[in-house]
Every structure is written in C-alpha cells, then in structure tokens.
Scaffold this active site. Structure first.
Site, short mmCIF file in Angstrom:
data_model
loop_
_atom_site.label_atom_id
_atom_site.label_comp_id
_atom_site.label_asym_id
_atom_site.label_seq_id
_atom_site.Cartn_x
_atom_site.Cartn_y
_atom_site.Cartn_z
N SER A 1 0.82 -1.21 0.00
CA SER A 1 0.00 0.00 0.00
C SER A 1 0.86 1.26 0.00
O SER A 1 0.41 2.32 -0.43
CB SER A 1 -0.94 0.00 1.21
OG SER A 1 -0.24 0.29 2.40
N PRO B 1 -3.15 4.61 2.17
CA PRO B 1 -2.32 3.70 2.95
C PRO B 1 -3.16 2.68 3.71
O PRO B 1 -4.34 2.88 3.99
CB PRO B 1 -1.56 4.63 3.89
CG PRO B 1 -1.50 5.92 3.15
CD PRO B 1 -2.81 6.00 2.42
N TYR B 2 -2.49 1.62 4.06
CA TYR B 2 -3.13 0.42 4.60
C TYR B 2 -4.15 0.69 5.71
O TYR B 2 -5.33 0.37 5.59
CB TYR B 2 -2.03 -0.50 5.10
CG TYR B 2 -2.48 -1.84 5.61
CD1 TYR B 2 -2.94 -2.82 4.74
CD2 TYR B 2 -2.41 -2.14 6.97
CE1 TYR B 2 -3.33 -4.07 5.21
CE2 TYR B 2 -2.80 -3.38 7.44
CZ TYR B 2 -3.26 -4.33 6.56
OH TYR B 2 -3.64 -5.55 7.02
N GLY B 3 -3.69 1.30 6.79
CA GLY B 3 -4.58 1.50 7.93
C GLY B 3 -5.73 2.44 7.64
O GLY B 3 -6.87 2.22 8.07
N SER C 1 -7.14 2.97 4.74
CA SER C 1 -8.10 2.31 3.87
C SER C 1 -9.01 1.38 4.66
O SER C 1 -10.20 1.26 4.37
CB SER C 1 -7.39 1.55 2.75
OG SER C 1 -6.66 0.46 3.26
#
Length: 225
Positions: A53, A60-62, A64
């Site tokens: 990501s 970004p990962y968190g 999203s």
C-alpha cells in the site's frame, strides 16, 4: 496453485461450492447469490500487507481499513443491512499465504538463507492462530447484531526476535539474521483490545504463540516432504 491446493480437500464436499468471479462484477455476484440463496457473507477480500500500500498507494493500509469501516457504517445507517466488522491481528497458521512473515521466516531459516529483519527486532505484534479467528467468525454468524466492530487477536504481543527464536526452535535451525533500518509505516507495536469481544462474543483465544508456531512448523515440514 497454492490457493487451489488449500481448498482441494473441500472440493468433493457436498456443502462446499466454489464460484469463481470478480467481486467487482455485480452481475456475476447477483447470479451467484440467486443460485445459492445466500443470506450471510463473510467478506475477506482485500489488498493484503502494509508495504504494497505504501509502494502502490490509493490510500495507505490503515487508513483504507478505517475508511472501509466508515463506509459500512454509513451503508448500515442508510439502508439497514446488518454489518459486523472484524479486525484481525496478524493471523497465522497452516495454509497461510507464503508472502506473510512467519511463512517467509520459516522458509529462509529452513533453507539456511539470510533472514532480513527491519529495525532492531524489538517491534511487537499480536499473532493470532487461525483456529481462534475462525471461532470468532463463526460466533458472529450466529449473532444478530445491527452494526458492531470487534477486535479478534490473541492480545499478548511478542517481539519479532522472540518469534524468530520459536521458529528456530521448532525447525532446529539457526537464523542468519541481517538487520536493516525500520520500514516506513511500520508501527513499533500493534495488539488487540479484546474486552468487547470477550463480553459480546465470549471470545477467548486459546492457542498460544508457542503452540501455534509448533503447529505451523509441523504443517510446513509436511508440506515440504
């Protein structure tokens, strides 16, 4: 090939049906839902991993993941489908993806290759055995929540170095460790507060990291023979 091998044992089961489709294709999903009369869905499709990501960002990962929760909340508020969101914490165990840390570490150590660790090895994660996760999921299927969010984790984070030591112990091999600087976006510690899950789901994870790694390595060795 790995994914197909993981489900091979279920293909002959009368209560198992494999439907291959893109979840973004509404027409295909409508057809599947009508055919199998689906009433509840366990939605596990996602882009896995933090690093991808960061290299290929849409968000970004968190962020999203949190955005997905807010979308589910909004959809529940407007249209009232019951939604239960489960936050998994570093799930591992037999048949896990080969790109995940525990599998990669086991392969590198077993093959006597260099094992790269980012940071000083003191970052902590909450490793949760797959059986405990499945118990949490199936409990939610039996409940009738309107909208809830639950953390599913073992809730006892351990350091990366301790994880490596457990893999070494069960493989009976020593890791050749190379330390590199910490990765961007890599938090020093993550773990689950499972107070709510204990109260509403009676969720009590029972597989320790020591037992879980032992089970995983036993499977790994069998897969390699």
């Amino acid at each position: 090939m790995i994914k197909r091998n993981n489900i091979k044992a279920f293909l002959s089961k009368s209560k198992f049906n494999l439907a291959e489709a893109d979840i973004r294709d509404k027409a295909s999903l409508d057809k599947i839902f009508r055919k199998f009369k689906i009433h509840k869905v366990i939605h596990l499709a996602a882009q896995p991993g933090v690093s991808f990501s960061l290299e290929n960002p849409f968000s970004p990962y968190g962020v999203s993941k949190r955005t997905g929760e807010l979308l589910c909340f909004n959809y529940n508020y407007l249209y009232h489908p019951p939604v239960t969101i489960l936050r998994f914490f570093t799930v591992y165990g037999p048949k896990q993806r080969p790109d995940m840390a525990i599998y990669k570490f086991a392969k590198l150590i077993n093959d006597e290759k260099e094992t790269t660790l980012f940071g000083n090895g003191e970052t902590k994660r909450d490793y949760t055995f797959i059986d405990d996760i499945i118990n949490g999921i199936t409990t939610c299927l039996r409940k009738d929540f309107d909208f809830q969010i639950f953390n599913l984790g073992y809730s006892k984070p351990i350091t990366l170095l301790y994880l490596i030591s457990l893999i070494e112990k069960n493989l009976k091999k020593k890791a050749k460790i190379k330390f590199l600087p910490s990765q961007l976006g890599d938090p020093p510690i993550t773990y689950a507060d499972i107070t709510k899950s204990k109260e509403l789901l009676n969720f009590h994870p029972g597989v320790s990291i020591e037992e879980g790694i032992k089970n995983f390595i036993q499977w790994y060795k069998h897969e390699k023979t």
